[in-house]
Scaffold this motif. Structure first.
Motif, mmCIF file in Angstrom:
data_model
loop_
_atom_site.group_PDB
_atom_site.id
_atom_site.type_symbol
_atom_site.label_atom_id
_atom_site.label_comp_id
_atom_site.label_asym_id
_atom_site.label_seq_id
_atom_site.Cartn_x
_atom_site.Cartn_y
_atom_site.Cartn_z
ATOM 1 N N TYR A 1 0.838 -1.199 0.000
ATOM 2 C CA TYR A 1 0.000 0.000 0.000
ATOM 3 C C TYR A 1 0.874 1.250 0.000
ATOM 4 O O TYR A 1 1.884 1.326 0.711
ATOM 5 N N SER B 1 -4.063 6.419 -0.248
ATOM 6 C CA SER B 1 -5.441 6.272 -0.710
ATOM 7 C C SER B 1 -6.218 7.544 -0.404
ATOM 8 O O SER B 1 -5.751 8.421 0.333
ATOM 9 N N LEU C 1 -7.011 3.972 -4.447
ATOM 10 C CA LEU C 1 -5.912 3.426 -3.640
ATOM 11 C C LEU C 1 -4.740 3.122 -4.565
ATOM 12 O O LEU C 1 -4.897 2.415 -5.564
ATOM 13 N N LEU D 1 -11.583 0.510 3.556
ATOM 14 C CA LEU D 1 -11.074 1.694 2.867
ATOM 15 C C LEU D 1 -11.172 2.927 3.765
ATOM 16 O O LEU D 1 -10.280 3.779 3.783
#
Length: 284
Positions: free
Chosen positions: A12, A15, A85, A137
């Motif tokens: 990641y 986002s 994201l 999210l």
């Protein structure tokens, strides 16, 4: 679908979320260097990536490639809310039309230090658990405001959960009867590797012709059931050679080899060395 080789796992980066009124267009971009996961909760995004139409209705998702151009195919017809994201991987990846058999990398070390694997994530589709995905999210956004290392660690964990669910959404393995049978055969071989196993026994256990089982395993693993079993036995032997002081004959018997000579021959073929030399290399 995307095919990722791990480790390392995709990671990641950042986002966010946006709301477009009717008539708004998504930004046109080219080669941004990261994967862009878009999840729509309300309305619909109408996108195009190098001429390929990618519509993202409410409850759906799509993943844009890091090396392609994408643009708006047409403006939003109604107010549209979506999460975005960005993620990337340091491992290898490709776009494929179907699951491909995985062949492990050639190892310079005879003892496998890291076991690699591949997994497939669909380019787009309907979310498997919409509300749970939305909650994750939102949690990523809350953690984004925290600067501590613990928050960053949690972000990676949440992202991995999201990625796993998207992989499930594709359902490719579950829908492909051949791949499902190959997984079942592989599990049976791993459970019973200490015992002599014949193609006839494998066929009786799985209720399929041995030739068909072999075809399925070649598609999934790139090898026959016998090759898969031998490779698995060799890996178990490596563990015993390194972590125990058991005699070579006992190790051969414990891992399902009928004769000591066959054990030595197979071990040399797959590792490039003899059991004694292998043990001496890793034990003092």
């Amino acid at each position: 679908m995307f095919r990722f080789t791990s480790p390392p796992m995709p990671h990641y980066i950042t986002s966010g979320q946006d709301v477009y009124p009717a008539g708004e267009r998504h930004a046109d971009r080219s080669g941004i260097g990261v994967f862009d996961l878009l999840v729509t909760t309300r309305g619909c995004l109408y996108l195009e990536e190098d001429g390929r139409e990618l519509n993202v209705p409410a409850g759906g998702f799509t993943i844009l490639r890091p090396d392609r151009s994408h643009r708006t195919a047409k403006p939003c017809e109604e107010e549209t809310h979506f999460h975005w994201l960005h993620f990337q991987t340091l491992g290898s990846w490709s776009e494929v039309t179907e699951r491909e058999p995985y062949a492990g990398p050639a190892l310079s070390m005879p003892y496998m230090q890291i076991e690699t694997f591949v997994f497939h994530v669909p380019r787009s589709g309907e979310l498997p658990a919409k509300e749970t995905t939305y909650e994750r999210l939102e949690e990523l956004l809350r953690l984004k405001a925290a600067a501590d290392t613990g928050a960053r660690f949690k972000q990676q964990g949440i992202f991995q959960q999201l990625l796993y669910r998207l992989q499930e959404e594709g359902g490719t393995a579950a829908k492909d009867a051949q791949l499902a049978l190959a997984d079942e055969a592989a599990a049976f071989l791993r459970r019973n590797y200490r015992e002599p196993i014949s193609y006839k026994e494998l066929s009786e256990q799985l209720h399929f012709h041995p030739n068909y089982i072999a075809l399925c395993m070649k598609k999934a693993f790139g090898c026959t059931p016998l090759d898969y079993l031998t490779r698995y036995r060799i890996e178990q032997e490596k563990q015993l050679l390194i972590h125990t002081g058991e005699p070579f004959g006992a190790i051969a018997e414990a891992t399902g080899f009928v004769t000591f000579s066959y054990f030595v021959r197979c071990f040399g073929k797959h590792t490039g060395t003899r059991p004694k030399a292998f043990r001496q290399r890793f034990r003092t």
